[in-house]
Design an enzyme around this catalytic site. Sequence first.
Site, PDB file in Angstrom:
ATOM      1  N   CYS A  72      37.051  40.611  47.716  1.00  0.00           N
ATOM      2  CA  CYS A  72      38.504  40.462  47.868  1.00  0.00           C
ATOM      3  C   CYS A  72      39.216  41.784  47.602  1.00  0.00           C
ATOM      4  CB  CYS A  72      39.003  39.387  46.904  1.00  0.00           C
ATOM      5  SG  CYS A  72      40.802  39.290  46.841  1.00  0.00           S
ATOM      6  N   GLU A  85      52.555  41.083  48.914  1.00  0.00           N
ATOM      7  CA  GLU A  85      52.752  40.726  50.318  1.00  0.00           C
ATOM      8  C   GLU A  85      52.907  39.222  50.499  1.00  0.00           C
ATOM      9  OE1 GLU A  85      50.458  44.668  51.982  1.00  0.00           O
ATOM     10  OE2 GLU A  85      49.552  42.745  52.423  1.00  0.00           O
ATOM     11  N   CYS A 124      43.908  37.029  55.958  1.00  0.00           N
ATOM     12  CA  CYS A 124      43.469  36.588  54.647  1.00  0.00           C
ATOM     13  C   CYS A 124      42.535  37.625  54.020  1.00  0.00           C
ATOM     14  CB  CYS A 124      42.675  35.318  54.912  1.00  0.00           C
ATOM     15  SG  CYS A 124      42.448  34.311  53.539  1.00  0.00           S
ATOM     16  N   CYS A 145      44.998  41.330  40.853  1.00  0.00           N
ATOM     17  CA  CYS A 145      44.321  40.158  40.279  1.00  0.00           C
ATOM     18  C   CYS A 145      43.231  40.655  39.351  1.00  0.00           C
ATOM     19  CB  CYS A 145      43.715  39.292  41.383  1.00  0.00           C
ATOM     20  SG  CYS A 145      42.932  37.791  40.741  1.00  0.00           S
ATOM     21  N   CYS A 194      52.372  32.086  53.241  1.00  0.00           N
ATOM     22  CA  CYS A 194      51.349  32.412  52.243  1.00  0.00           C
ATOM     23  C   CYS A 194      52.003  33.303  51.186  1.00  0.00           C
ATOM     24  CB  CYS A 194      50.208  33.121  52.976  1.00  0.00           C
ATOM     25  SG  CYS A 194      48.870  33.583  51.897  1.00  0.00           S
ATOM     26  N   CYS A 250      36.846  39.120  42.333  1.00  0.00           N
ATOM     27  CA  CYS A 250      35.865  38.546  43.265  1.00  0.00           C
ATOM     28  C   CYS A 250      35.367  39.689  44.149  1.00  0.00           C
ATOM     29  CB  CYS A 250      36.491  37.436  44.104  1.00  0.00           C
ATOM     30  SG  CYS A 250      37.099  36.075  43.078  1.00  0.00           S
TER      31      CYS A 250
HETATM   32  N1  SAH Z   1      43.279  33.676  43.785  1.00  0.00           N
HETATM   33  C1  SAH Z   1      43.332  32.526  44.581  1.00  0.00           C
HETATM   34  C2  SAH Z   1      44.316  32.609  45.724  1.00  0.00           C
HETATM   35  C3  SAH Z   1      44.400  33.889  46.493  1.00  0.00           C
HETATM   36  S1  SAH Z   1      43.016  34.367  47.476  1.00  0.00           S
HETATM   37  C4  SAH Z   1      41.964  32.156  45.090  1.00  0.00           C
HETATM   38  O1  SAH Z   1      41.042  32.952  44.969  1.00  0.00           O
HETATM   39  O2  SAH Z   1      41.824  31.044  45.580  1.00  0.00           O
HETATM   40  C5  SAH Z   1      43.203  33.352  48.932  1.00  0.00           C
HETATM   41  C6  SAH Z   1      41.885  33.122  49.690  1.00  0.00           C
HETATM   42  O3  SAH Z   1      41.482  34.295  50.448  1.00  0.00           O
HETATM   43  C7  SAH Z   1      40.733  32.812  48.761  1.00  0.00           C
HETATM   44  O4  SAH Z   1      39.995  31.710  49.226  1.00  0.00           O
HETATM   45  C8  SAH Z   1      39.944  34.080  48.850  1.00  0.00           C
HETATM   46  O5  SAH Z   1      38.649  33.899  48.463  1.00  0.00           O
HETATM   47  C9  SAH Z   1      40.097  34.487  50.285  1.00  0.00           C
HETATM   48  N2  SAH Z   1      39.718  35.874  50.546  1.00  0.00           N
HETATM   49  C10 SAH Z   1      39.813  36.919  49.708  1.00  0.00           C
HETATM   50  N3  SAH Z   1      39.365  38.054  50.292  1.00  0.00           N
HETATM   51  C11 SAH Z   1      38.974  37.710  51.535  1.00  0.00           C
HETATM   52  C12 SAH Z   1      38.449  38.455  52.650  1.00  0.00           C
HETATM   53  N4  SAH Z   1      38.260  39.755  52.566  1.00  0.00           N
HETATM   54  N5  SAH Z   1      38.177  37.784  53.783  1.00  0.00           N
HETATM   55  C13 SAH Z   1      38.413  36.463  53.886  1.00  0.00           C
HETATM   56  N6  SAH Z   1      38.906  35.712  52.871  1.00  0.00           N
HETATM   57  C14 SAH Z   1      39.191  36.320  51.702  1.00  0.00           C
HETATM   58 FE1  SF4 Z   2      41.764  37.098  42.610  1.00  0.00          FE
HETATM   59 FE2  SF4 Z   2      40.996  37.697  45.083  1.00  0.00          FE
HETATM   60 FE3  SF4 Z   2      39.364  36.319  43.472  1.00  0.00          FE
HETATM   61 FE4  SF4 Z   2      41.590  35.145  44.453  1.00  0.00          FE
HETATM   62  S1  SF4 Z   2      39.833  35.871  45.651  1.00  0.00           S
HETATM   63  S2  SF4 Z   2      40.824  35.087  42.320  1.00  0.00           S
HETATM   64  S3  SF4 Z   2      42.989  36.916  44.491  1.00  0.00           S
HETATM   65  S4  SF4 Z   2      40.057  38.436  43.148  1.00  0.00           S
END
Ligand code: SAH
Ligand code: SF4
Length: 378
Positions: A124, A97, A346, A117, A110, A121
């Site tokens: 996420c 996306e 996000c 991934c 974005c 995390c």
């Molecule tokens: N992998 C990279 C970039 C993609 S994630 C990273 O982790 O930085 C982009 C941002 O969205 C990151 O800061 C991530 O932690 C945040 N994010 C992921 N899941 C989220 C959620 N459910 N609510 C709010 N922010 C989230």
């Molecule tokens: Fe991967 Fe999501 Fe962690 Fe970013 S926040 S490194 S996209 S698992």
Amino acid sequence: MTDQAAPKVNLLGLTKPQIEDFFESIGEKRFRGGQVMQWIHHFGVTDFAQMTNVGKALRAKLEARAEIRPPEVVSEDISADGTRKWVVRVASGSCVETVYIPQNGRGTLCVSSQAGCALDCSFCSTGKQGFNSDLTSAEIIGQVWIANQSFGTVPAKIDRAITNVVMMGMGEPLLNFDNVVPAMQIMMEDLGYGISKRKVTLSTSGVVPMIDKLAEHIDVSLALSLHAPNDELRNVLVPLNKKYPLDVLLETCKRYVSRLGEKRVLTIEYTLLKDVNDQPEHAEQMIALLRDVPCKINLIPFNPFPHSGYERPSNNAIRRFQDRLHQAGYNVTVRTTRGEDIDAACGQLVGQVMDRTRRSERYIAVRQLNDEAASNRN
Ligand code: SAH
Ligand code: SF4
């Protein structure tokens, strides 16, 4: 021996030096590369026949050896607030996306770097799907190409709807370094999208060795997904922290930003999770941790998704956290949720990833077992 045609080179993903090398390799003048690049990125042309300043013979040669192939657009949605979201299919068959967010005279795109991934995390939704594939440089810059096209390219004028690009879509960009760096170079090149280096931002969860390597190649802005002010908690939220803990991570980020000079700062992203990392003691720890890091802080209230196990803090808790950091002298913004009606917020980007590890299926199966066990107990 059969005469197998060599695969066509996709010119969409080539930087200026790379496209010039390509023209030289087919016995043509290097400047032709710049001309074709302008057709592709400024005018959105994918058909060599439309390139009127390229001679007929060269066009035929290009048709035989090259192509301009953006990824396939599966859907485009426009939110009530002007946010746009594209679902794009990449060569591996997965979908990723791309989101466009207009705000205060800026237009931020974005962009995704991977289908899924591997870093998992805990909060996420992309991480919950596991990893499927790296995007090619053409698939990454192709997202910018598609978005730019949707605003209608005007001949002889580069469309300025996209003023900023953030590598904050699906995937960890530093784990797809060889494709992400050329794509970001095209974003910044004049014959590409001409976006200033300050306005192209790579967001990472902290792949330390690749941050140093990035500095050797490019000078884009850097955002760090911090999410926790101590190693104990960060090990849980961002498992990569076990490999690259906070002290080494912050030193590396400081080194990156100091090389940029010109008063540029690190962006700290901090997803606020109710009762997990949003308490006063977390704010105090964060103030101490970031004391000598030149940075601005972006708080992202958690965007819920099914079975995440986390909640978004109350508006009061968010404001309290922000105020404390602000009092301590930090520049702190709270990211407003945009495009919620089209699931473009996000952390809500899910695409449609073919999970090689089939982790999502296992996850759902475990949830079902737990739910059944719970209802049996009641
Ligand atoms: N992998 C990279 C970039 C993609 S994630 C990273 O982790 O930085 C982009 C941002 O969205 C990151 O800061 C991530 O932690 C945040 N994010 C992921 N899941 C989220 C959620 N459910 N609510 C709010 N922010 C989230
Ligand atoms: Fe991967 Fe999501 Fe962690 Fe970013 S926040 S490194 S996209 S698992």
